[in-house]
Design an enzyme around this catalytic site. Structure first.
Site, PDB file in Angstrom:
ATOM      1  N   ASN A  31      -3.552   2.398  10.185  1.00 40.46           N
ATOM      2  CA  ASN A  31      -4.307   2.768   8.992  1.00 40.46           C
ATOM      3  C   ASN A  31      -4.844   1.447   8.458  1.00 40.46           C
ATOM      4  OD1 ASN A  31      -5.419   3.810   6.686  1.00 40.46           O
ATOM      5  ND2 ASN A  31      -3.469   4.296   5.692  1.00 40.46           N
ATOM      6  N   PRO A  32      -5.954   0.962   9.041  1.00 41.48           N
ATOM      7  CA  PRO A  32      -6.413  -0.397   8.767  1.00 41.48           C
ATOM      8  C   PRO A  32      -7.249  -0.463   7.495  1.00 41.48           C
ATOM      9  CG  PRO A  32      -7.909   0.631  10.281  1.00 41.48           C
ATOM     10  CD  PRO A  32      -6.845   1.658   9.969  1.00 41.48           C
ATOM     11  N   PHE A  40       0.843  -1.187   0.000  1.00 45.99           N
ATOM     12  CA  PHE A  40       0.000   0.000   0.000  1.00 45.99           C
ATOM     13  C   PHE A  40       0.885   1.246   0.000  1.00 45.99           C
ATOM     14  CE2 PHE A  40      -2.580   3.262   2.109  1.00 45.99           C
ATOM     15  CZ  PHE A  40      -3.786   3.141   1.430  1.00 45.99           C
TER      16      PHE A  40
END
Length: 291
Positions: free
Chosen positions: A196-197, A98
């Site tokens: 930051n799931p 990510f």
């Protein structure tokens, strides 16, 4: 004697790239951003070179056209350059991890502020660490903190290890499911949980092709309403946080109220939602009780 072709000017390459990138759905300013990145220069340097009428070398022309073609396919620019800037550091990125966004920098600032109120050598867990951007940035800002970066993706893991080794070697990387890790920790043993799931509802496919096509699905989706992981984190935080410890999570601008309710229902207090750098309410925090 024939005159050799001097090759295109930067202005000509900008016009050429605009005809390719704008119809592909990119904003006009993405043209200069892409070309500057291909030249490994700032946009200001690019503009100066254009004003001076400088011509790129054949190798630079080839690189500009390659970047343009790949951006037209919406391959993230960070994948092309191999790096993403975050909190004053450059993190290596690529397929499978990510890409950290500038908006998440507020999460780091708030986590550092929370940890400073926890005394010496605060214990901090960054959950779903990805590139390690959050964990490394916190560790650099808090040299005495004991930071653990947790990641379960085998594709993101090499990027995490590489970035931590270069930027914040004191951070402990941990490979595995973070809920399982937290379940094995003793109660009241953590000062800050930050994440930051995944928070995108399963049926809400992101509009941006860069997100939809290239961000790992495991970093995006979390159940019907996007809150499955955060629900579990709320329960974990209530058990694990030391008195006055904090949990901080990123989310969409529509989820703040629901997350505050989840935190309060789990037994946490002082739940509040904070704006990110763009002014959108996308970070919610809460504290454990002092008793």
């Amino acid at each position: 004697m024939p005159v050799s072709d001097p090759g295109p000017t930067l202005d000509e390459l900008v016009a050429e790239a605009r005809q390719i990138l704008v119809p592909a759905g990119l904003a006009p300013n993405e043209v200069e951003i892409t070309i500057a990145a291909a030249l490994e220069r700032s946009r200001g340097d690019l503009e100066l070179a254009r004003l001076l009428g400088r011509r790129p070398t054949p190798v630079q022309v080839q690189r500009i056209r390659s970047f343009t073609a790949q951006r037209a396919r919406r391959i993230p620019l960070q994948y092309l350059t191999g790096t993403a800037g975050f909190y004053g550091h450059e993190f290596e990125v690529g397929p499978g991890v990510f890409i950290p966004r500038p908006e998440t920098e507020t999460l780091v600032t708030l986590a550092i502020k929370s940890a400073r109120g926890c005394g010496d050598a605060p214990v901090i867990y960054d959950l779903g660490s990805g590139t390690g951007a959050i964990a490394a940035s916190i560790a650099v800002g808090l040299p005495d903190a004991r930071v653990t970066a947790v990641e379960s993706s085998p594709y993101a893991w090499p990027w995490l290890r590489q970035n931590l080794k270069r930027i914040a070697p004191r951070v402990r990387p941990y490979f595995g499911d973070w809920h399982r890790l937290l379940a094995g920790l003793p109660g009241r043993s953590v000062d800050v949980l930050v994440s930051n799931p995944p928070y995108v509802p399963d049926r809400e496919i992101p509009r941006d092709p860069e997100v939809r096509l290239f961000d790992p699905e495991t970093a995006l989706y979390s159940g019907r309403d996007g809150l499955d992981d955060i629900r579990q984190l709320a329960a974990d935080a209530a058990r694990l946080l030391r008195p006055g410890g904090s949990i901080l999570v990123e989310h969409t601008e529509r989820q703040g109220e629901l997350i505050r309710e989840l935190f309060v229902a789990a037994g946490l207090q002082q739940a509040q939602t904070h704006p990110d750098l763009t002014g959108r309410e996308r970070i919610t925090s809460a504290k454990s009780r002092l008793d």
